[in-house]
Design a protein around this motif. Structure first.
Motif, PDB file in Angstrom:
ATOM      1  N   SER A  32      11.060   1.357  -7.448  1.00 40.54           N
ATOM      2  CA  SER A  32      11.737   1.209  -8.821  1.00 40.54           C
ATOM      3  C   SER A  32       9.721   1.262  -9.262  1.00 40.54           C
ATOM      4  O   SER A  32       9.278   0.743  -8.980  1.00 40.54           O
ATOM      5  N   LEU A  33      10.238   2.324 -10.669  1.00 47.14           N
ATOM      6  CA  LEU A  33       8.721   2.477 -10.643  1.00 47.14           C
ATOM      7  C   LEU A  33       9.377   2.282 -12.626  1.00 47.14           C
ATOM      8  O   LEU A  33       9.893   2.348 -12.538  1.00 47.14           O
ATOM      9  N   THR A  34       7.843   1.818 -13.029  1.00 41.74           N
ATOM     10  CA  THR A  34       7.941   1.614 -15.018  1.00 41.74           C
ATOM     11  C   THR A  34       6.809   2.288 -15.065  1.00 41.74           C
ATOM     12  O   THR A  34       6.164   1.826 -14.757  1.00 41.74           O
ATOM     13  N   ILE A  69       3.406  11.641  -9.535  1.00 43.47           N
ATOM     14  CA  ILE A  69       2.940  12.102  -9.036  1.00 43.47           C
ATOM     15  C   ILE A  69       1.792  11.570  -7.763  1.00 43.47           C
ATOM     16  O   ILE A  69       1.510  12.313  -6.776  1.00 43.47           O
ATOM     17  N   ARG A  70       1.700  10.811  -7.988  1.00 43.60           N
ATOM     18  CA  ARG A  70       0.176  10.111  -6.881  1.00 43.60           C
ATOM     19  C   ARG A  70       1.313   9.401  -5.713  1.00 43.60           C
ATOM     20  O   ARG A  70       0.915   9.291  -5.150  1.00 43.60           O
ATOM     21  N   LEU A  71       2.576   9.341  -6.158  1.00 48.13           N
ATOM     22  CA  LEU A  71       3.280   8.936  -5.230  1.00 48.13           C
ATOM     23  C   LEU A  71       3.417   9.745  -3.763  1.00 48.13           C
ATOM     24  O   LEU A  71       3.481   9.929  -3.232  1.00 48.13           O
ATOM     25  N   ASP A  75       2.448  10.207  -0.220  1.00 52.01           N
ATOM     26  CA  ASP A  75       3.591  10.527   1.184  1.00 52.01           C
ATOM     27  C   ASP A  75       3.629  11.748   1.512  1.00 52.01           C
ATOM     28  O   ASP A  75       2.725  12.101   2.393  1.00 52.01           O
ATOM     29  N   LEU A  76       2.507  12.431   1.175  1.00 46.10           N
ATOM     30  CA  LEU A  76       2.136  14.314   1.799  1.00 46.10           C
ATOM     31  C   LEU A  76       1.001  14.035   2.666  1.00 46.10           C
ATOM     32  O   LEU A  76       1.225  14.220   3.629  1.00 46.10           O
ATOM     33  N   ALA A  77       0.475  12.916   1.516  1.00 43.12           N
ATOM     34  CA  ALA A  77      -0.948  12.617   2.596  1.00 43.12           C
ATOM     35  C   ALA A  77      -0.987  11.809   4.090  1.00 43.12           C
ATOM     36  O   ALA A  77      -0.664  12.568   5.176  1.00 43.12           O
TER      37      ALA A  77
END
Length: 99
Positions: A32-34, A69-71, A75-77
């Motif tokens: 969940s993001l806000t 985008i930061r998440l 996750d890519l890293a």
């Protein structure tokens, strides 16, 4: 592999004393993001509430987009596919490090 996902989004706008605040909540099913945004009417400008709504909502969605985008970068890293261009930058001006 075809896949469809639906992520519910809720946007709430509040206005008080010439300031519009927006809160956008996203539920991905696993996170969940806000996002938050704000717009303030210049006292010399005509008060047009829809403009404040648009600006605050857009800023809240931009905040949420940055978080997504930061998440994704994180996750890519985590799977060894970090995006390029994340090298440490040299600090200029006053720093907390001794010379």
């Amino acid at each position: 592999m075809a896949r469809t996902a639906e992520w519910p989004v809720r946007l709430v706008l509040t206005e008080e004393d010439g300031t519009t605040r927006a809160r956008v909540d996203l539920d991905t099913g696993t996170r969940s993001l806000t996002g938050h945004g704000r717009a303030r009417c210049n006292p010399e400008d005509q008060d047009v509430p829809v403009i404040g709504d648009e600006l605050a909502a857009g800023r809240a969605m931009k905040d949420l987009a940055g978080q997504l985008i930061r998440l994704a970068d994180h996750d890519l890293a985590g799977v060894g596919a970090a995006p390029p261009g994340h090298e440490r930058r040299t600090a200029y001006g006053w720093t907390s490090e001794p010379a």
